[in-house]
Motif scaffolding. Structure first.
Motif: not given
Length: 263
Positions: A81, A98-100, A106, A122
């Motif tokens: 983020e 950003p997404m899981d 991420h 991430q």
């Protein structure tokens, strides 16, 4: 040089988007000896290229609407983020927020000030590639860009990268390394678009280099399998023997047999 001891700002993932994943699996399997492992039924067709059971890249099939065939380089971040916000503040673009990714980590897809796409990863359960710097794996990344100084400023704002000028026969090359690291942390470089006539019409982009045991053999096999030789095998003193190629679908990559490291 690049290893799997990833630090913030270093490349820690690589994948290819292709219109024909089965064809790409066959091509890279033949050229590099990679095997492909599906990430499972919930992964949308995404999977992993591996060498000796260690992941060296990812890959998935894409449509024309999703973009042209290409290799994508991802850089490690402790906070996707925050990195996305830093990119926007530096006049970049957030292409995919950003997404899981199923608890593995991420990710986000961004573009720099010149419009060059790159990703950030991430770490969650997946820290990054399982192999780097060894034959058959990512060993270097290179940004071909219209403005070296602007690119250096952008990525310094986003990742804190350091740059250094390295002399080589024919000119100066701008190397990059993560903040807080010295020469041993170098993982890539910045190259003026104007100095690469092959790319003058196609624009700026990130180019991944794969370490190989025999550059000429890879070049020959790429041609035999319908790929393109964008720059023939060339020796760079103290660096190695390299070539710039594209797979049969147009995704660009480079290969190098690195020169022995001086002790």
């Amino acid at each position: 040089m690049l290893t799997t001891n990833f630090v913030d700002g270093s490349p820690n993932w690589l994948d290819v988007g292709t219109p024909d994943i089965e064809g790409a699996i066959a091509f890279y399997g033949d050229v590099f000896g990679w095997r492909f492992l599906s990430a499972g039924p919930d992964a949308g067709g995404y999977g992993f290229f591996q060498v000796d059971g260690k992941t060296v890249a990812g890959g998935m099939q894409i449509t024309a609407e999703q973009g042209p065939p290409s290799w994508n380089v991802y850089f490690r971040t402790a906070d996707a983020e925050a990195t996305a916000k830093a990119a926007e503040q530096a006049k970049g673009t957030v292409l995919m927020p950003p997404m899981d990714v199923m608890g593995e980590g991420h990710m986000a897809m961004l573009a720099d000030e010149a419009g060059v796409t790159f990703g950030v990863w991430q770490p969650g359960r997946t820290k990054g590639l399982g192999m780097a710097g060894d034959p058959g794996s990512l060993c270097w990344v290179e940004l071909v860009t219209p403005d070296i100084m602007a690119a250096a400023a952008f990525y310094n704002s986003v990742f804190g990268w350091n740059t250094s000028a390295v002399s080589f026969p024919g000119g100066i090359y701008t190397c990059i390394n993560p903040a807080g690291t010295e020469e041993e942390g170098m993982f890539g470089g910045l190259m003026p678009l104007a100095d690469d006539p092959v790319e003058a019409k196609t624009g700026a982009y990130w180019l991944p280099y794969i370490e190989v045991p025999d550059t000429d053999a890879v070049v020959a096999r790429t041609q035999e399998l319908g790929g393109t030789v964008r720059m023939p095998a060339t020796d760079l003193e103290g660096v190695g023997r390299m070539a710039k190629l594209a797979d049969p679908y147009g995704a660009r990559f480079a290969v190098i047999k690195s020169a022995p490291q001086q002790s």
